[in-house]
Design a protein around this motif. Sequence first.
Motif, PDB file in Angstrom:
ATOM      1  N   LYS A   9       0.829  -1.340   0.093  1.00  0.00           N
ATOM      2  CA  LYS A   9      -0.037  -0.029   0.105  1.00  0.00           C
ATOM      3  C   LYS A   9       0.798   1.150   0.049  1.00  0.00           C
ATOM      4  N   GLY A  12      -0.216   7.823  -2.110  1.00  0.00           N
ATOM      5  CA  GLY A  12       0.056   8.829  -3.326  1.00  0.00           C
ATOM      6  C   GLY A  12       1.061   9.913  -3.018  1.00  0.00           C
ATOM      7  N   GLY A  50      -2.224   4.914  -3.233  1.00  0.00           N
ATOM      8  CA  GLY A  50      -3.304   6.398  -2.842  1.00  0.00           C
ATOM      9  C   GLY A  50      -3.465   7.186  -3.922  1.00  0.00           C
ATOM     10  N   GLY A  51      -4.337   8.301  -3.556  1.00  0.00           N
ATOM     11  CA  GLY A  51      -4.626   9.379  -4.384  1.00  0.00           C
ATOM     12  C   GLY A  51      -4.211  10.724  -3.573  1.00  0.00           C
ATOM     13  N   GLY A  52      -3.835  10.645  -2.309  1.00  0.00           N
ATOM     14  CA  GLY A  52      -3.601  11.804  -1.710  1.00  0.00           C
ATOM     15  C   GLY A  52      -2.813  12.845  -2.229  1.00  0.00           C
ATOM     16  N   ARG A  56      -7.812  14.124  -1.866  1.00  0.00           N
ATOM     17  CA  ARG A  56      -8.181  13.369  -0.753  1.00  0.00           C
ATOM     18  C   ARG A  56      -9.861  13.841  -0.369  1.00  0.00           C
ATOM     19  N   GLY A  57     -11.005  13.016  -0.714  1.00  0.00           N
ATOM     20  CA  GLY A  57     -12.069  13.469  -0.463  1.00  0.00           C
ATOM     21  C   GLY A  57     -12.735  14.257   0.839  1.00  0.00           C
ATOM     22  N   ASP A  72     -15.295  11.734  -2.768  1.00  0.00           N
ATOM     23  CA  ASP A  72     -14.698  10.595  -2.804  1.00  0.00           C
ATOM     24  C   ASP A  72     -14.357   9.733  -4.121  1.00  0.00           C
ATOM     25  N   GLY A  75     -11.529  11.546  -5.613  1.00  0.00           N
ATOM     26  CA  GLY A  75     -10.311  10.948  -4.851  1.00  0.00           C
ATOM     27  C   GLY A  75     -10.064   9.516  -5.606  1.00  0.00           C
ATOM     28  N   MET A  76     -11.119   8.701  -5.792  1.00  0.00           N
ATOM     29  CA  MET A  76     -10.901   7.456  -6.489  1.00  0.00           C
ATOM     30  C   MET A  76     -10.124   7.617  -8.031  1.00  0.00           C
ATOM     31  N   THR A 133     -12.018   0.965  -3.288  1.00  0.00           N
ATOM     32  CA  THR A 133     -13.054  -0.171  -3.387  1.00  0.00           C
ATOM     33  C   THR A 133     -13.984   0.195  -4.463  1.00  0.00           C
ATOM     34  N   HIS A 135     -15.971   2.420  -4.134  1.00  0.00           N
ATOM     35  CA  HIS A 135     -17.188   2.906  -3.006  1.00  0.00           C
ATOM     36  C   HIS A 135     -16.494   4.004  -2.312  1.00  0.00           C
ATOM     37  N   PHE A 138     -14.645   5.239   1.973  1.00  0.00           N
ATOM     38  CA  PHE A 138     -13.417   4.231   2.278  1.00  0.00           C
ATOM     39  C   PHE A 138     -12.095   5.053   1.950  1.00  0.00           C
ATOM     40  N   THR A 140      -7.845   4.072   0.847  1.00  0.00           N
ATOM     41  CA  THR A 140      -7.101   3.171  -0.063  1.00  0.00           C
ATOM     42  C   THR A 140      -6.301   2.124   0.895  1.00  0.00           C
TER      43      THR A 140
HETATM   44  N1  UDP Z   1     -11.378   6.855  -1.589  1.00  0.00           N
HETATM   45  C1  UDP Z   1     -12.651   6.280  -1.571  1.00  0.00           C
HETATM   46  N2  UDP Z   1     -12.828   5.059  -1.880  1.00  0.00           N
HETATM   47  C2  UDP Z   1     -11.964   4.005  -1.634  1.00  0.00           C
HETATM   48  C3  UDP Z   1     -10.629   4.561  -1.791  1.00  0.00           C
HETATM   49  C4  UDP Z   1     -10.501   5.839  -1.903  1.00  0.00           C
HETATM   50  O1  UDP Z   1     -13.771   7.268  -1.655  1.00  0.00           O
HETATM   51  O2  UDP Z   1     -12.290   2.617  -1.605  1.00  0.00           O
HETATM   52  C5  UDP Z   1     -11.107   8.208  -1.940  1.00  0.00           C
HETATM   53  C6  UDP Z   1     -11.030   8.948  -0.842  1.00  0.00           C
HETATM   54  O3  UDP Z   1     -11.532  10.254  -1.180  1.00  0.00           O
HETATM   55  C7  UDP Z   1      -9.700   9.204  -0.421  1.00  0.00           C
HETATM   56  C8  UDP Z   1      -8.946   9.287  -1.950  1.00  0.00           C
HETATM   57  O4  UDP Z   1      -9.964   8.353  -2.663  1.00  0.00           O
HETATM   58  O5  UDP Z   1      -9.271  10.251   0.186  1.00  0.00           O
HETATM   59  C9  UDP Z   1      -7.617   8.772  -2.123  1.00  0.00           C
HETATM   60  O6  UDP Z   1      -7.143   7.714  -1.300  1.00  0.00           O
HETATM   61  P1  UDP Z   1      -6.460   7.966   0.067  1.00  0.00           P
HETATM   62  O7  UDP Z   1      -6.686   8.960   0.767  1.00  0.00           O
HETATM   63  O8  UDP Z   1      -6.825   6.682   0.786  1.00  0.00           O
HETATM   64  O9  UDP Z   1      -4.804   7.915  -0.410  1.00  0.00           O
HETATM   65  P2  UDP Z   1      -3.498   8.075   0.222  1.00  0.00           P
HETATM   66  O10 UDP Z   1      -3.723   8.912   1.477  1.00  0.00           O
HETATM   67  O11 UDP Z   1      -2.967   6.694   0.478  1.00  0.00           O
HETATM   68  O12 UDP Z   1      -2.709   8.874  -0.747  1.00  0.00           O
END
Ligand code: UDP
Length: 235
Positions: A9, A12, A50-52, A56-57, A72, A75-76, A133, A135, A138, A140
Amino acid sequence: MNYKRLLLKISGEALVGEKEYGIDHKAVMTLARRIKELYDQDFEIGIVLGGGNIFRGIQQGPALGIGRTSADQIGMLATLINGKTLQQAIKLEGVDARLMTALECPKVAESYTWEKMMRYLVKRKIVIFAGGTGHPYFTTDSCAALRASEMGADIFLKCTTRVDGIYSADPRQTKDAKKYDVMTYKQVLDEKLGILDLTAVTLCMEERIPIRVFNLLKGSFLEALEGKLGSMVKG
Ligand code: UDP
């Protein structure tokens, strides 16, 4: 070290490099090279990115006046941008990587199915899971725990760029924060430590998948797998 099948994992943020946000090509190529080095050690590898670094939603949605579900979804989509980028970078390293998404986007990535994913792993193709996911509500991390369970991963490696393990408090804010070398799932859940998403921890606990949290900038994947870096969560 008895690991064969790995779930990485990767935040981002690992793609930001020297930039403030977004994607830095040097950071992407370095990451791809490091993943190839790991692949060359004969592991089967699934990656949730990830997508941060883009969106980030829960953080950016409210400021834009966008509701949680749509935020979100953005974010996905960010994870798809990152996933496509990493897939291409890994291919440039000469390794076949497949991009599978839970958020349907057939012109960009193949739709995720468990059967196909398992076939790819056995054929030693790297699988990148994008679209989270599929959805909202949630993260990542949760997606990574889900895919780790589906893959039958031997370990969940949570690769950060900010902290080098699990601390009693955020070490960037609390000077005397204590680093834990090993914790149980229950301790992490009871202490609600922000470094790990509790949904992810719960799933890994049920499936008995150990979690190692480490900082990508402090050493290699292999050192983390050998227990030389970061913190471990197990039963
Ligand atoms: N996200 C979501 N559903 C998921 C996974 C991710 O809605 O199953 C969205 C959520 O807005 C999240 C964004 O995608 O903030 C980016 O993912 P994350 O914040 O986990 O990324 P990381 O912090 O690992 O870079």
